[in-house]
Structure formats: structure tokens, C-alpha cells
Design a protein around this motif. Structure first.
Motif, short mmCIF file in Angstrom:
data_model
loop_
_atom_site.label_atom_id
_atom_site.label_comp_id
_atom_site.label_asym_id
_atom_site.label_seq_id
_atom_site.Cartn_x
_atom_site.Cartn_y
_atom_site.Cartn_z
N ALA A 103 112.91 -70.33 1.01
CA ALA A 103 112.65 -69.16 1.33
C ALA A 103 112.14 -68.40 2.26
O ALA A 103 112.06 -67.39 2.37
CB ALA A 103 113.28 -68.23 -0.59
N GLY A 104 110.72 -68.89 1.30
CA GLY A 104 109.17 -68.67 1.90
C GLY A 104 109.69 -68.69 3.65
O GLY A 104 109.40 -67.82 4.65
N TYR B 82 115.77 -65.01 -0.93
CA TYR B 82 116.17 -66.27 -2.18
C TYR B 82 116.64 -67.59 -1.43
O TYR B 82 117.49 -67.25 -0.74
CB TYR B 82 116.78 -65.77 -3.48
CG TYR B 82 116.40 -64.45 -3.97
CD1 TYR B 82 115.68 -63.88 -4.84
CD2 TYR B 82 116.77 -62.59 -3.23
CE1 TYR B 82 115.23 -63.18 -5.59
CE2 TYR B 82 117.01 -61.47 -4.05
CZ TYR B 82 115.88 -61.78 -5.05
OH TYR B 82 114.85 -60.63 -5.52
N ASN B 83 116.23 -68.25 -2.43
CA ASN B 83 116.06 -69.71 -1.79
C ASN B 83 117.95 -70.31 -2.68
O ASN B 83 117.50 -70.20 -4.43
CB ASN B 83 115.10 -70.89 -1.95
CG ASN B 83 115.42 -72.13 -1.97
OD1 ASN B 83 116.93 -72.53 -1.15
ND2 ASN B 83 114.40 -72.98 -1.48
N VAL C 282 109.70 -62.80 -1.69
CA VAL C 282 110.53 -64.13 -2.05
C VAL C 282 111.32 -65.39 -3.39
O VAL C 282 110.31 -64.10 -4.33
CB VAL C 282 110.10 -65.71 -1.16
CG1 VAL C 282 110.06 -64.77 0.04
CG2 VAL C 282 109.24 -66.18 -1.86
N GLY C 283 111.74 -65.63 -3.74
CA GLY C 283 112.14 -65.43 -5.15
C GLY C 283 113.50 -67.58 -5.29
O GLY C 283 114.20 -67.31 -3.67
N GLY D 145 121.53 -70.60 1.76
CA GLY D 145 122.09 -71.62 1.33
C GLY D 145 121.96 -73.08 2.97
O GLY D 145 121.08 -72.97 3.25
N THR D 146 122.49 -74.32 2.55
CA THR D 146 122.25 -75.18 3.01
C THR D 146 122.49 -75.66 3.85
O THR D 146 121.83 -76.44 5.07
CB THR D 146 122.42 -76.48 2.25
OG1 THR D 146 124.48 -76.44 1.93
CG2 THR D 146 121.70 -76.55 0.61
N LYS D 147 123.39 -75.02 4.81
CA LYS D 147 123.83 -74.90 6.62
C LYS D 147 123.13 -73.87 7.06
O LYS D 147 123.49 -73.93 8.19
CB LYS D 147 125.17 -74.38 6.24
CG LYS D 147 126.22 -75.32 5.85
CD LYS D 147 127.30 -75.00 5.89
CE LYS D 147 128.91 -75.64 5.48
NZ LYS D 147 130.18 -76.00 6.19
#
Length: 216
Positions: free
Chosen positions: A114-115, A105-106, A131-132, A182-184
């Protein structure tokens, strides 16, 4: 004193009765003032009784609510829900495995994250279930890996592949594994540097289970 029956309205040939102004005045003027006063007193008494009943209901409700809040009274069905059991990190080592299905998941606004992660994991023989997008308490992280007891071994493999990811156990009964990115996140650990030896899951700040409670 005249009564309403004394009114003698004029009757038309077709049987209609027409009351004149004098007829109406005589009719309504025939009401006894004592009757009007009695009716007013009754209405006042009814209003007073209604106000007293409303006040009693309000006071009773307030007293009941106060007693319930203090814990002095218990109303069946209103008991407070028992506190949720704390989530504990599995104790001990788990094996390394890629047999469970992984969904990515994103958790950020980064398009396609996510992809990209799912494709990279699939190239390393992870079984990707889809994915989602999935919100989380914060996106300022690498990733969160979530599973029940049956998915711990694949969760370890994911953690070894995504350095800095955090494991979060839940109570699902199947062996599926979810990853919230996450963004990191900056990429997978090089495949030849990933250890496949058994080891502990990294829950970071979660309290660890007692050894006897560890399963899977």
C-alpha cells in the motif's frame, strides 16, 4: 389419638426444653395419615397442572414459529428486512480528475504494498489521504477502486493508472476514493500512456445503471 400438644418435653431449670427420642416419636407419629395422603394428592395435582401448562406453552410456541416461517402470521417488528438494492455500475462517461483524496489499502500479505502504491500515485499528483490494511473477498486481483458518486472522476483517473483494477460503487456521500490492492498488481501504467479523456468506469461484472440514473 395423641396430638403434638400431648408432648411434654422436659424443661431445664434455665427454661430450655429438651425433647427425647420418645418425645419426637410421639410428636411426629401424631400426624394423621389421611392428612399426609391429602397433601400428596395436592402435590401430584400441582405437578400435573404445571406439566400441562409447560406442554401447552411448547405447543403454542411451535405452532406460532411454524406459522411465522410459512408467512401466514406476521409479528410486529419481526418482519424480514427488505432485500438490499443491487450495486449498479455508473452509466455513461465521467471526467478525468485527481481532485479527490485517495486512501490506499493493502489487501494482501505483501509487506509495504500500500505504501509503495501510495508513493507512486503521489508522484503523479494524486492527493493521498493515508495507507492501511483492508481485507477483501479475494486478494487474487489487481485492485478494487471504491467511491461514491462524488468520487467517480478521481476513480477513473486511478483506474487509468492501475490497469486491470475494478471499480466498485458504494453509497458514501463524500468524494473520497479507496483502493484495495491485490496480488496481481505489477505497477502503474506509464504516465505518458494514461488517457485523460472522459470515459466509462470499468465495473466488469456489475450491471450498469440506466442512463437516466447516472449522476456525477
Amino acid at each position: 389419638m395423641p396430638s403434638p400438644q400431648d408432648a411434654n418435653p422436659r424443661r431445664e431449670a434455665d427454661g430450655r426444653r429438651i425433647f427425647t427420642e420418645n418425645d419426637l416419636g410421639r410428636y411426629f407419629g401424631a400426624v394423621d395419615p389421611r392428612v399426609l395422603a391429602r397433601d400428596r394428592r395436592r402435590r401430584h395435582r400441582r405437578h400435573a397442572i404445571a406439566l400441562v401448562l409447560v406442554a401447552l406453552v411448547v405447543v403454542a410456541t411451535a405452532v406460532t414459529a411454524l406459522q411465522v416461517l410459512r408467512g401466514e402470521w406476521t409479528i410486529p417488528g419481526w418482519e424480514a428486512a427488505p432485500p438490499a438494492e443491487p450495486i449498479l455500475c455508473p452509466a455513461g462517461d465521467v471526467a478525468f480528475s485527481k481532485e479527490s483524496t485517495v486512501t490506499v489499502y493493502n489487501g494482501t500479505t505483501i509487506g509495504g504494498l500500500a505504501g509503495d502504491v501510495a508513493n507512486a500515485l503521489e508522484e503523479r499528483d494524486f492527493i493521498i489521504g493515508g495507507v492501511g490494511n483492508q481485507g477483501f473477498t479475494t486478494s487474487n486481483m489487481v485492485a478494487v477502486v471504491i467511491s461514491g458518486a462524488a468520487g467517480r472522476e478521481t476513480s477513473l483517473a486511478v483506474q487509468r493508472s492501475i490497469e486491470g483494477s475494478v471499480y466498485l460503487p458504494d453509497d458514501r456521500e463524500d468524494d473520497t476514493v479507496h483502493i484495495i490492492m491485490g496480488t496481481k498488481y505489477s505497477g502503474l501504467v506509464p504516465e505518458d500512456e494514461v488517457s485523460t479523456e472522459p470515459g466509462p468506469l470499468d465495473c466488469q461484472r456489475l450491471q450498469t445503471e440506466a442512463p437516466a440514473a447516472a449522476r456525477g
